[in-house]
Scaffold this motif. Structure first.
Motif: not given
Lengths: 321, 321
Positions: B101-108
Motif C-alpha cells: 500500500y505504501l508503494v502504491k500511495n507513493l506512485l499515486q
C-alpha cells in the motif's frame, strides 16, 4: 439467397449453419445500411420522397421473392408448399405487420415534437426490451433468466455505446414523449414478433411465398402512404425526383435486408434479429472510423464490452438447455 | 463488531448471515466515507497532513482490535487462538500488505503527471479486474465463466456510471500513464488478495489478533511516511494542525471501514469486497442527489443497471455450484 429454404427436411447441423448464415448476412446488410445513411447525409439532404423509396423497396422484395419462386418451380415443380395461390385463412393475417409499421411510421413524425433526433436514437433501444416481452407473450417461448439478463445488458450496452455529451437531455423528455416512445417500441416489437408468428405457423410453407404475400401488403400500405403524404410532390416533380446513386443503393440494401430479416424470422427468431442489428450498430461505428474519420468514445468501448458479454451469456445459456 | 469471530465453530446459516452482515456494514461505511470526502471538499481544502491522519487511522484500528481482544479474554480466557503473542513464522508476512500500500500511495503522486483526477477515478476501475485475476492466481480459487462475465460487467458498469462529458480524455492517456495505472491496480489487488491469504491461512486464529498485527505494521509504515513527506509541517505546526470535526469523522470512518474490510476478508473474500465497494459507489451518488443536489446522468442509470445484472449473475452462479 433464394435457394435457401427449398428443402423441407434438414438435419440439425444444416439448420444451425443456415441460421448462422442468414444472421451474418443480416448483420452485414444492416451495418452497410447505416453507412449508406451516413454517406447520403454527408452528400446532402434527402431530395427524394421517402414514401416512394419505401414503396420501391417493397416492390423490389416482391419481385425478388417471385424470381426465387420461379427458379424453385422450375427445379422442383409446383407443390402445395410452394404454390403462390393462397387461402383467405392463410392470407388474412398478412396485412397486420404492414399496418403496424405504417402506424409506427406515422407516429414517428409526432414524437419529434417531444424528443430530438439523437434522443430518439437512444429511446429506440426500448425496442429491445419490448421485443423480448412480446416474444415471450405472443410466441409463448420462454427466455431463461440468464437470457433475460443478457437481453437487459444488450439494451443497456447499446444505449451506452450511443451516449454522447448531450444524451442527458433524454432524461428531460416529457411524459408524452416517453409514452409515445414506449408505444412505438411496442408497435415495432409487435410487428416483428407477429411476422415471426405468421411465418412459423406454417413451417413447411416456402418462405418466398410467405414473403411475397407480406410484401404485397407492404406495397399496398406504402402506396397509401405516398397518396396521403407525398401526393403533390410526386404529381408535380415525378415519382423519381431527387433520386441519386446513393438512393438506388439504399433501396437495394433495404430490400435485401428486408428479405434477410424474413429469413432470420423463419430459421432463427426475433431474439437473434435483435442481437444481429445490435452488433451491426457497433460494426457501423467501427467501420465509420475508417471511412469517415469518426472518433470512438470511451462510452462506445464500455457499451461494446457489455454487448459482447450479453452475446456470450445468451449463447452459453442456449447451449445449456 | 468486536464480538464477531469469537466462536470457532459455526453452522452454514450463521456463516452466511455473518458474511452478509459484514458486507452490509462495509458497504454503508464505504459510501459514507465518500460522502465525508465530498463534504470535506465543500468545506474547503485539506489543511491537515494526510500522513498523520493515515497514522491515526492505523493506531485507532489497533486500539479497537485490542479492546475487542480484552473483552474476549475476559469472556473466554486466553487460548492459543486468541493470544496476542505470535511466532516469527506467523508474523513475517504481515508487513507485506502495508508495504504494498505504501508503494502504491507513493506512485499515486506521480501518476497525476499523466492523468487528471477524474481520469484517475476512471482508471481505478482496473482494480476490479486485477483483483479478479490475482484472486484466481494467488488464492487458487476458480471463478466460474459466468462469475468472470459478471466481474467484467461490474468493471464496465462502474466505469459507465462514472462517465462524464470529459471522460474521453482518458483515451488520450500516454503509455506511461497506462503502465502506472496497471501497476497500481496490480499492487492494490495484490495487497488485498495477500491480506486475505494471510487471514485465511489460520482460520481458527482470532481475527482481532490478526488485525492487531496487520495494523501494527500499518502504523510503522505510516510513521515512515510522516517522516519522509510531512516531517517539517508536523515539526513546525504540530501533529494535529488543521484538524476539524470532519477530519475526526473521516479518521473514525476509515478505521471502522478498515476493520470491516478485514472482517469481509475473513468471512467472505476479495470478490465480495469488490462488489461491496462498487455498490457503495452507486449508493454515494444516489445519496449525494439528496444531500448536495447532484444530478444523476443517463450514464449513471445505465451503469447501475449493468452493475445490478452483474450482482444478479454472480449470486445465481454461486447458488448453482
Amino acid at each position: 439467397m433464394a435457394a435457401i429454404g427449398a428443402m423441407p427436411e434438414i438435419n440439425g447441423f444444416r439448420q444451425q449453419s443456415r441460421r448462422s448464415f442468414v444472421t451474418l448476412i443480416l448483420t452485414i446488410l444492416t451495418s452497410s445500411q447505416s453507412i449508406l445513411i451516413v454517406w447520403s447525409k454527408r452528400a446532402g439532404k434527402y431530395e427524394y420522397s421517402v414514401t416512394t423509396a419505401n414503396f420501391l423497396v417493397e416492390a423490389l422484395k416482391c419481385a425478388l421473392s417471385l424470381a426465387a419462386l420461379v427458379r424453385i418451380w422450375r427445379k422442383d415443380g409446383v407443390t402445395d408448399d410452394n404454390r403462390l395461390s393462397t387461402t383467405w385463412d392463410e392470407v388474412k393475417v398478412y396485412p397486420i405487420p404492414a399496418a403496424l409499421y405504417l402506424v409506427k411510421n406515422l407516429l414517428q413524425y409526432y414524437i419529434f415534437a417531444y424528443v430530438d433526433a439523437p434522443g430518439y436514437q437512444i429511446l429506440k433501444n426500448l425496442n429491445i426490451i419490448s421485443t423480448g416481452v412480446l416474444y415471450q407473450i405472443i410466441l409463448k417461448r420462454k427466455l431463461t433468466e440468464i437470457q433475460w439478463a443478457a437481453f437487459i445488458l444488450l439494451c443497456a450496452g447499446c444505449t451506452t455505446a450511443q451516449l454522447n455529451p448531450s444524451s442527458d437531455h433524454v432524461l428531460q423528455t416529457p411524459l408524452q414523449g416517453w409514452v409515445m416512445a414506449i408505444v412505438m417500441a411496442l408497435l415495432s416489437g409487435f410487428a416483428g414478433v407477429y411476422t415471426e408468428a405468421i411465418i412459423k405457423k406454417r413451417p413447411s410453407r416456402n418462405i418466398n411465398v410467405q414473403n411475397f404475400w407480406l410484401y404485397v401488403f407492404g406495397m399496398i400500405f406504402n402506396a397509401f402512404a405516398i397518396m396521403t403524404q407525398d401526393f403533390d410532390a410526386v404529381m408535380n416533380d415525378g415519382f423519381f425526383h431527387g433520386y441519386s446513386l446513393i438512393t438506388v443503393l439504399m433501396i437495394l440494401n433495404h430490400a435485401l435486408s428486408g428479405i434477410a430479416v424474413s429469413m432470420v424470422m423463419k430459421y432463427a427468431d426475433n431474439i437473434v434479429k435483435v442481437y444481429s442489428t445490435s452488433v451491426a450498430m457497433l460494426l457501423t461505428a467501427i467501420v465509420s472510423v475508417f471511412l469517415f474519420g469518426f472518433h470512438l468514445s470511451l462510452a462506445f468501448f464500455l457499451g461494446s464490452i457489455v454487448v459482447s458479454v450479453a452475446i456470450y451469456l445468451h449463447s452459453t445459456s442456449k447451449a445449456r438447455r
